[in-house]
Design an enzyme around this catalytic site. Structure first.
Site, PDB file in Angstrom:
ATOM      1  N   GLY A 198     -32.001 -44.045  22.360  1.00  0.00           N
ATOM      2  CA  GLY A 198     -31.919 -45.266  21.555  1.00  0.00           C
ATOM      3  C   GLY A 198     -33.314 -45.876  21.407  1.00  0.00           C
ATOM      4  O   GLY A 198     -33.766 -46.200  20.295  1.00  0.00           O
ATOM      5  N   HIS A 199     -34.021 -46.008  22.535  1.00  0.00           N
ATOM      6  CA  HIS A 199     -35.389 -46.533  22.479  1.00  0.00           C
ATOM      7  C   HIS A 199     -36.281 -45.602  21.640  1.00  0.00           C
ATOM      8  O   HIS A 199     -37.101 -46.066  20.844  1.00  0.00           O
ATOM      9  CB  HIS A 199     -36.004 -46.607  23.880  1.00  0.00           C
ATOM     10  CG  HIS A 199     -35.310 -47.541  24.816  1.00  0.00           C
ATOM     11  ND1 HIS A 199     -34.586 -47.108  25.883  1.00  0.00           N
ATOM     12  CD2 HIS A 199     -35.260 -48.900  24.847  1.00  0.00           C
ATOM     13  CE1 HIS A 199     -34.098 -48.145  26.553  1.00  0.00           C
ATOM     14  NE2 HIS A 199     -34.488 -49.252  25.934  1.00  0.00           N
ATOM     15  N   VAL A 227     -27.619 -46.012  18.715  1.00  0.00           N
ATOM     16  CA  VAL A 227     -27.569 -44.560  18.936  1.00  0.00           C
ATOM     17  C   VAL A 227     -26.474 -44.304  19.972  1.00  0.00           C
ATOM     18  O   VAL A 227     -26.390 -45.017  20.979  1.00  0.00           O
ATOM     19  CB  VAL A 227     -28.932 -44.013  19.416  1.00  0.00           C
ATOM     20  CG1 VAL A 227     -28.856 -42.509  19.670  1.00  0.00           C
ATOM     21  CG2 VAL A 227     -30.017 -44.326  18.382  1.00  0.00           C
ATOM     22  N   GLY A 282     -32.949 -52.750  18.804  1.00  0.00           N
ATOM     23  CA  GLY A 282     -31.728 -51.985  18.546  1.00  0.00           C
ATOM     24  C   GLY A 282     -30.544 -52.907  18.295  1.00  0.00           C
ATOM     25  O   GLY A 282     -30.408 -53.962  18.920  1.00  0.00           O
ATOM     26  N   GLU A 283     -29.677 -52.467  17.395  1.00  0.00           N
ATOM     27  CA  GLU A 283     -28.507 -53.289  17.044  1.00  0.00           C
ATOM     28  C   GLU A 283     -27.420 -53.298  18.114  1.00  0.00           C
ATOM     29  O   GLU A 283     -26.439 -54.009  17.965  1.00  0.00           O
ATOM     30  CB  GLU A 283     -27.915 -52.825  15.707  1.00  0.00           C
ATOM     31  CG  GLU A 283     -28.701 -53.359  14.529  1.00  0.00           C
ATOM     32  CD  GLU A 283     -28.112 -52.979  13.187  1.00  0.00           C
ATOM     33  OE1 GLU A 283     -27.407 -51.959  13.112  1.00  0.00           O
ATOM     34  OE2 GLU A 283     -28.378 -53.703  12.218  1.00  0.00           O
ATOM     35  N   HIS A 333     -34.228 -44.198  26.797  1.00  0.00           N
ATOM     36  CA  HIS A 333     -33.281 -43.172  26.356  1.00  0.00           C
ATOM     37  C   HIS A 333     -33.489 -42.968  24.854  1.00  0.00           C
ATOM     38  O   HIS A 333     -34.383 -43.594  24.255  1.00  0.00           O
ATOM     39  CB  HIS A 333     -31.846 -43.595  26.693  1.00  0.00           C
ATOM     40  CG  HIS A 333     -31.497 -44.985  26.249  1.00  0.00           C
ATOM     41  ND1 HIS A 333     -31.482 -45.353  24.929  1.00  0.00           N
ATOM     42  CD2 HIS A 333     -31.192 -46.106  26.952  1.00  0.00           C
ATOM     43  CE1 HIS A 333     -31.154 -46.624  24.830  1.00  0.00           C
ATOM     44  NE2 HIS A 333     -30.984 -47.118  26.050  1.00  0.00           N
ATOM     45  N   GLY A 349     -37.910 -50.456  29.721  1.00  0.00           N
ATOM     46  CA  GLY A 349     -38.026 -49.151  30.361  1.00  0.00           C
ATOM     47  C   GLY A 349     -36.679 -48.477  30.534  1.00  0.00           C
ATOM     48  O   GLY A 349     -35.719 -48.819  29.847  1.00  0.00           O
ATOM     49  N   ALA A 350     -36.632 -47.490  31.472  1.00  0.00           N
ATOM     50  CA  ALA A 350     -35.454 -46.634  31.639  1.00  0.00           C
ATOM     51  C   ALA A 350     -35.061 -46.109  30.257  1.00  0.00           C
ATOM     52  O   ALA A 350     -33.927 -46.250  29.805  1.00  0.00           O
ATOM     53  CB  ALA A 350     -34.307 -47.379  32.318  1.00  0.00           C
TER      54      ALA A 350
END
Ligand code: PAF
Length: 281
Positions: A36-37, A176, A147-148, A34, A31-32
């Site tokens: 990137g997600h 990101v 994500g990397e 952004h 959650g939270a």
């Protein structure tokens, strides 16, 4: 978008989709959310018929109680963002739903989990393996997206997938960044204005080190990065390691691997930020 809170409800939706021959992409998150997600959701949207996003702050991966307590929780906004990103199902279970009993499983994650985050956050990766393996068992996705920014986590998850024999593809998606270079992280909202202003120097230094590395050894490059980041107020490097991107082991020489990544963890005040950069890919 459906919001699903229980495992049986999610499983019955999944089996309906599978019955119709649909492919399922899973994006596990805490959650939270952004951008990137949302980039992971976008990628999953392109690749699959159905996109499931889990939103669960997993207590077993926090080795620091204060970090768990202060981890940002923004469920309502997360649901709005997921809806507009084209997510089909937001799976938002309670801790009791996921862990009706304490999870005592210990995964043999091997050497990829022993270094860096594994060394500095004991038990963290075992907790990640616990939750991600549970989610994989519930959703049985065709692909799962990570994500990397959490570079080592991806290697650990691949190892867990191999150990547990899950038949799915782990898709690694690029970091990101904000316009000033700061890697997006749910923890960035905890930075004060002054810390937020200084934090982009982490990414800036990593970028500068690409050039520095062309004419210096691995050890000199590590020192360059650590000294430079530490020279900024409010930034303190916990570790910087230049590793073989395949197995996460520190390298001694640029020629030691065809895939070389520098991984950094920095305290910005009491906020722990991570980032990485590829020297060779
Ligand atoms: O990267 C994260 O946000 C978490 O470690 C994950 C993969 C969602 C497991 O809780």
């Amino acid at each position: 978008m459906r919001i699903v809170k229980t495992i049986p409800e999610l499983k019955s939706f999944i089996s309906e989709c599978k019955g119709e021959g649909k492919t399922i992409g899973l994006v596990p998150t805490m959650g939270a959310l952004h951008n990137g997600h949302l980039s992971l959701v976008e990628r999953a949207r392109k690749d699959n018929d159905i996109v499931v996003v889990s939103v669960f702050v997993n207590p077993t991966q926090f080795n620091n109680k204060e970090d768990l307590r202060t981890y940002p929780r923004t469920e309502k906004r997360d649901c709005e963002l997921l809806e507009s990103a084209g997510c089909d199902v937001a799976f938002i279970p309670s801790v009791e739903e996921i862990y009706p009993e304490p999870d005592t499983r210990v995964f043999d994650l091997g050497k990829v989990a022993e270094v860096m985050e594994g060394k500095h956050r004991p038990g963290h990766f075992n907790g990640v393996a616990q939750i991600v393996s549970k989610l994989f068992a519930i959703v049985e996705p065709y692909r799962a997206y990570f994500g990397e920014k959490d570079f080592q986590q991806i290697a650990v998850i691949r190892r867990m997938v191999e150990l547990e024999g899950f038949d799915l593809e782990v898709v690694a998606c690029p970091i990101v960044r904000e316009a000033d270079g700061l890697a997006l992280s749910s923890r960035n909202v905890r930075l004060t204005e002054e810390q937020r202003a200084v934090a982009p120097n982490i990414a800036k230094t990593l970028m500068e080190s690409l050039n520095f590395a062309k004419s210096h050894t691995v050890a000199d490059t590590v020192k360059f990065v650590v000294d430079k980041i530490n020279s900024y107020p409010d930034l303190e490097v916990e570790y910087y390691e230049i590793v073989n991107g395949h197995d996460m082991q520190a390298i001694g020489d640029w020629g030691d691997s065809d895939y070389v990544v520098g991984c950094v963890t920095v305290y910005c005040g009491d906020v722990r930020l991570i980032d990485n950069i590829a020297y060779k890919k």
